[in-house]
Write an enzyme that holds these catalytic residues in place. Structure first.
Site, PDB file in Angstrom:
ATOM      1  CD  GLN A   9       8.926  -2.374   9.623  1.00 11.64           C
ATOM      2  OE1 GLN A   9       8.092  -3.266   9.628  1.00 11.64           O
ATOM      3  NE2 GLN A   9      10.190  -2.603   9.891  1.00 11.64           N
ATOM      4  CB  SER A  87       2.216  -3.439   5.163  1.00 15.68           C
ATOM      5  OG  SER A  87       2.973  -4.509   5.653  1.00 15.68           O
ATOM      6  CG  LEU A  88       2.275  -1.783  11.193  1.00 14.62           C
ATOM      7  CD1 LEU A  88       2.045  -2.802  12.276  1.00 14.62           C
ATOM      8  CD2 LEU A  88       3.493  -0.930  11.496  1.00 14.62           C
ATOM      9  NE  ARG A 112       2.106  -7.765   9.944  1.00 14.14           N
ATOM     10  CZ  ARG A 112       2.737  -6.848   9.228  1.00 14.14           C
ATOM     11  NH1 ARG A 112       3.533  -5.981   9.835  1.00 14.14           N
ATOM     12  NH2 ARG A 112       2.575  -6.784   7.914  1.00 14.14           N
ATOM     13  CG  HIS A 195       4.094  -7.727   2.172  1.00 20.62           C
ATOM     14  ND1 HIS A 195       2.944  -8.099   2.825  1.00 20.62           N
ATOM     15  CD2 HIS A 195       4.526  -6.595   2.778  1.00 20.62           C
ATOM     16  CE1 HIS A 195       2.677  -7.221   3.773  1.00 20.62           C
ATOM     17  NE2 HIS A 195       3.621  -6.300   3.772  1.00 20.62           N
ATOM     18  CD  GLN A 244      -0.789  -7.396   5.878  1.00 21.25           C
ATOM     19  OE1 GLN A 244       0.123  -7.624   6.649  1.00 21.25           O
ATOM     20  NE2 GLN A 244      -1.597  -6.358   6.020  1.00 21.25           N
TER      21      GLN A 244
END
Length: 291
Positions: A9, A87-88, A112, A195, A244
């Protein structure tokens, strides 16, 4: 060895994917399929939307996933030795190495995004970028803030660590980071503490979706944010993906491990060039490029 890496992101921009849609018949099919899966015209927002529209989590995450995955699936001679995503971007990586289908990957990313947005509304929170401090000092300061949740969230490269937590906790942490010698302690324009333990409601929702989704054996290892090592075992991949949302993104450590395992050329697959810059700061000798 070639390592394909996928951004997270923040890499979005208005017009992303437009040329790909216009120039490549297979890409057009995938973009149109995404509109059907999501139930709204995401391609129109990607191609013509404002920055504000693209910043909506429910748009940003599937848009970046879509652009990244379409680039990979339509690239000539796409044959990765290893993959990783920030991440994503880990979901994009898992489609590129055949662990997830395009449809299932997009569905999980959208779920998500919605779950993370809901978690942000339950617990107002934020993040901040800390520049110019050693990781150990940042970790020590975070651990020393009583009564507030503040944790390391993104180990982006040496000297650049993003922290995540409650609004008050991040304010306190930023002041202490500056006192400890940080070059900058910069609050980020995000709507939640990604996170961190504050994403637990989202983790629980995503866990259910992941466990109901079909995963298959990958064609190459994925270096996941949680474990930082090359994974090929489907059950371990699932477990790491579930963890995650509330665990830090160990990007520095993942890149270092890929280099140790033979990666010499990192190819960024998605909007922007942020990951190429991080890789060069982590390992100057690596070759970097993009699709």
């Amino acid at each position: 060895m070639k390592a394909y890496i996928f951004p997270g992101q923040g890499a979005q921009f208005s017009g992303m994917g437009k040329d790909l849609y216009a120039d490549h018949a297979e890409a057009k099919k995938l973009f149109d399929r995404a509109n059907d899966i999501l139930g709204f015209n995401i391609t129109q927002i990607m191609f013509e939307g404002s920055d504000e529209e693209l910043k909506q989590t429910k748009v940003t995450q599937p848009a970046i996933f879509l652009h990244s995955v379409v680039l990979a699936l339509t690239a000539p001679d796409f044959n990765p030795d290893m993959v990783a995503g920030h991440s994503l971007g880990e979901f994009s990586a898992l489609v590129s190495n055949k662990t997830l289908s395009f449809e299932d990957g997009l569905s999980l990313v959208y779920q998500r995004a919605l779950a993370m947005q809901e978690a942000c509304e339950i617990n107002p929170s934020t993040m901040a970028a800390i520049l110019g401090l050693e990781d150990a000092i940042v970790e020590e300061i975070c651990a020393g803030i009583d009564g507030e949740i503040v944790v390391p969230a993104n180990y982006n490269c040496p000297g650049q660590l993003v922290i995540s937590g409650s609004i008050k906790g991040i304010e306190i942490a930023c002041e202490r980071m500056k006192e400890a010698g940080a070059k900058r302690a910069l609050p980020l324009p995000v709507g939640g503490a990604f996170h961190s333990p504050l994403m637990e409601p989202a983790r629980e929702k995503l866990k259910k979706a992941i466990l109901e989704t079909k995963f298959t054996a990958p064609i190459c290892p994925v270096y996941q944010n949680v474990s930082t090592i090359g994974e090929t075992d489907v059950e371990k991949i699932k477990d790491n993906l579930i963890s995650q949302l509330t665990a830090p993104v160990k990007w520095t450590q993942s890149v270092q491990q890929m280099v140790t395992d033979g990666a010499t050329h990192f190819i960024e697959c998605g909007p922007g060039k942020v990951l190429q810059g991080l890789v060069k700061k982590i390992h100057k000798e690596s070759e970097v490029s993009s699709i």
